[in-house]
Scaffold this active site. Structure first.
Site, PDB file in Angstrom:
ATOM      1  CE  LYS A  42      -2.731  -2.388   3.426  1.00  0.00           C
ATOM      2  NZ  LYS A  42      -3.078  -2.363   4.854  1.00  0.00           N
ATOM      3  N   GLY A  43       2.131   1.082   0.388  1.00  0.00           N
ATOM      4  CA  GLY A  43       2.996   2.233   0.673  1.00  0.00           C
ATOM      5  C   GLY A  43       3.122   3.252  -0.444  1.00  0.00           C
ATOM      6  CD  GLU A  98       8.371  -0.886  -3.371  1.00  0.00           C
ATOM      7  OE1 GLU A  98       7.676  -0.170  -2.616  1.00  0.00           O
ATOM      8  OE2 GLU A  98       8.618  -2.072  -3.110  1.00  0.00           O
ATOM      9  CG  ASP A  99       6.889   2.291   0.218  1.00  0.00           C
ATOM     10  OD1 ASP A  99       7.681   1.495  -0.343  1.00  0.00           O
ATOM     11  OD2 ASP A  99       6.247   1.980   1.236  1.00  0.00           O
ATOM     12  CG  ASP A 102      15.225  -0.456   4.435  1.00  0.00           C
ATOM     13  OD1 ASP A 102      16.180   0.277   4.706  1.00  0.00           O
ATOM     14  OD2 ASP A 102      14.711  -1.232   5.274  1.00  0.00           O
ATOM     15  CE  LYS A 130      15.038   3.172   5.358  1.00  0.00           C
ATOM     16  NZ  LYS A 130      14.419   3.027   6.714  1.00  0.00           N
ATOM     17  CG  PHE A 151      10.847   2.867  10.534  1.00  0.00           C
ATOM     18  CD1 PHE A 151      10.954   1.773   9.681  1.00  0.00           C
ATOM     19  CD2 PHE A 151       9.584   3.287  10.912  1.00  0.00           C
ATOM     20  CE1 PHE A 151       9.830   1.112   9.225  1.00  0.00           C
ATOM     21  CE2 PHE A 151       8.444   2.635  10.466  1.00  0.00           C
ATOM     22  CZ  PHE A 151       8.574   1.543   9.616  1.00  0.00           C
ATOM     23  CB  VAL A 152      10.693   7.914   7.137  1.00  0.00           C
ATOM     24  CG1 VAL A 152      12.028   8.574   7.467  1.00  0.00           C
ATOM     25  CG2 VAL A 152      10.827   7.046   5.881  1.00  0.00           C
ATOM     26  NE  ARG A 164      -0.578   2.001   4.979  1.00  0.00           N
ATOM     27  CZ  ARG A 164       0.468   1.228   4.678  1.00  0.00           C
ATOM     28  NH1 ARG A 164       1.450   1.707   3.973  1.00  0.00           N
ATOM     29  NH2 ARG A 164       0.515  -0.025   5.092  1.00  0.00           N
TER      30      ARG A 164
HETATM   31  P1  5GP Z   1      13.259  -3.487   1.406  1.00  0.00           P
HETATM   32  O1  5GP Z   1      12.799  -4.787   0.831  1.00  0.00           O
HETATM   33  O2  5GP Z   1      14.007  -2.637   0.400  1.00  0.00           O
HETATM   34  O3  5GP Z   1      14.055  -3.704   2.658  1.00  0.00           O
HETATM   35  O4  5GP Z   1      12.017  -2.646   1.855  1.00  0.00           O
HETATM   36  C1  5GP Z   1      10.762  -2.993   1.514  1.00  0.00           C
HETATM   37  C2  5GP Z   1       9.674  -2.308   2.266  1.00  0.00           C
HETATM   38  O5  5GP Z   1       9.996  -2.095   3.633  1.00  0.00           O
HETATM   39  C3  5GP Z   1       9.330  -0.942   1.759  1.00  0.00           C
HETATM   40  O6  5GP Z   1       8.564  -0.967   0.578  1.00  0.00           O
HETATM   41  C4  5GP Z   1       8.540  -0.410   2.947  1.00  0.00           C
HETATM   42  O7  5GP Z   1       7.216  -0.879   2.905  1.00  0.00           O
HETATM   43  C5  5GP Z   1       9.284  -1.005   4.127  1.00  0.00           C
HETATM   44  N1  5GP Z   1      10.223  -0.011   4.685  1.00  0.00           N
HETATM   45  C6  5GP Z   1      11.558   0.066   4.543  1.00  0.00           C
HETATM   46  N2  5GP Z   1      12.059   1.141   5.173  1.00  0.00           N
HETATM   47  C7  5GP Z   1      10.995   1.769   5.729  1.00  0.00           C
HETATM   48  C8  5GP Z   1      10.846   2.970   6.504  1.00  0.00           C
HETATM   49  O8  5GP Z   1      11.781   3.714   6.833  1.00  0.00           O
HETATM   50  N3  5GP Z   1       9.575   3.275   6.882  1.00  0.00           N
HETATM   51  C9  5GP Z   1       8.497   2.521   6.556  1.00  0.00           C
HETATM   52  N4  5GP Z   1       7.314   2.927   6.986  1.00  0.00           N
HETATM   53  N5  5GP Z   1       8.593   1.400   5.825  1.00  0.00           N
HETATM   54  C10 5GP Z   1       9.836   1.029   5.411  1.00  0.00           C
HETATM   55 MG    MG Z   2       4.859  -0.999   5.960  1.00  0.00          MG
HETATM   56 MG    MG Z   3       6.910  -0.707  -0.527  1.00  0.00          MG
END
Ligand code: 5GP
Ligand code: MG
Ligand code: MG
Length: 181
Positions: A42-43, A98-99, A102, A130, A151-152, A164
């Protein structure tokens, strides 16, 4: 709600300006191409809604939902498709929206999964990145803001499904996480 916020990291005004630039770049790059924007639920919904309104070429929208995080703030590593695309992709150029990128695990999985369906191309777009946290090597074609390892929440991003709807991208006070654990 306002009391839970420690700091505004990226303001709504800064986001608006950057999203406009990203939309212009995408409109240029995909001119004359059959573009399918793939929003990741949903992000990404708030970013997606703003971004597509800054894109001036024809496009189609579809959505995927994946899960990689639980209710907390650390990744489980595993990626699962909860909702898949509804339209065929062989004749389309795909842009994943994507939102945040990370660790990169989610995006890497999405890129591989979508490439396997043989679309004309696949690229990735995110409002936040990030880079310090990256565990796998993934290329992000359009990135809004690189941020430090916080973490945002806000602008689509949640903590335990909350926050959100905040218009700014914010860091929460440490006691919020302690309270909701
Ligand atoms: P990744 O697979 O790159 O580690 O991250 C995938 C998902 O983790 C992102 O699409 C998001 O939903 C969540 N995520 C990663 N970092 C953050 C953050 O700082 N805040 C929030 N709310 N979600 C995060
Ligand atoms: Mg989430
Ligand atoms: Mg996401």
């Amino acid at each position: 709600m306002q009391d839970d916020i420690a700091e505004v990291l990226v303001s709504a005004a800064e986001i608006k300006k950057r999203v406009k630039e990203m939309g212009a770049a995408i409109s240029r790059d995909y001119a004359g191409k059959d573009l399918l924007v793939v929003g990741i639920l949903k992000g990404a919904i708030i970013f997606l809604a703003d971004l597509v309104r800054e894109i001036t070429i024809p496009l189609q929208l579809d959505f995927m939902a994946v899960s990689s995080y639980g209710a907390g703030t650390t990744t489980s590593g595993a990626v699962r498709i909860l909702k898949d695309l509804e339209v065929p992709v062989e004749d389309k150029h795909l842009l994943i929206v994507e939102d945040i990128v990370d660790t990169g695990l989610t995006l890497k999985y999405l890129l591989e999964n979508l490439k396997a369906r043989k679309p004309l191309s696949v690229r990735a777009c995110t409002i936040l990145d990030k880079p310090e946290r990256r565990l796998v090597d993934v290329h992000v074609d359009y990135s809004g803001f690189s941020i430090p390892d916080y973490f945002v929440v806000g602008y689509g991003l949640d903590y335990a499904q909350k926050y959100r709807h905040l218009p700014d991208i914010c860091v929460l006070k440490p006691e919020v996480y302690a309270r909701q654990k």
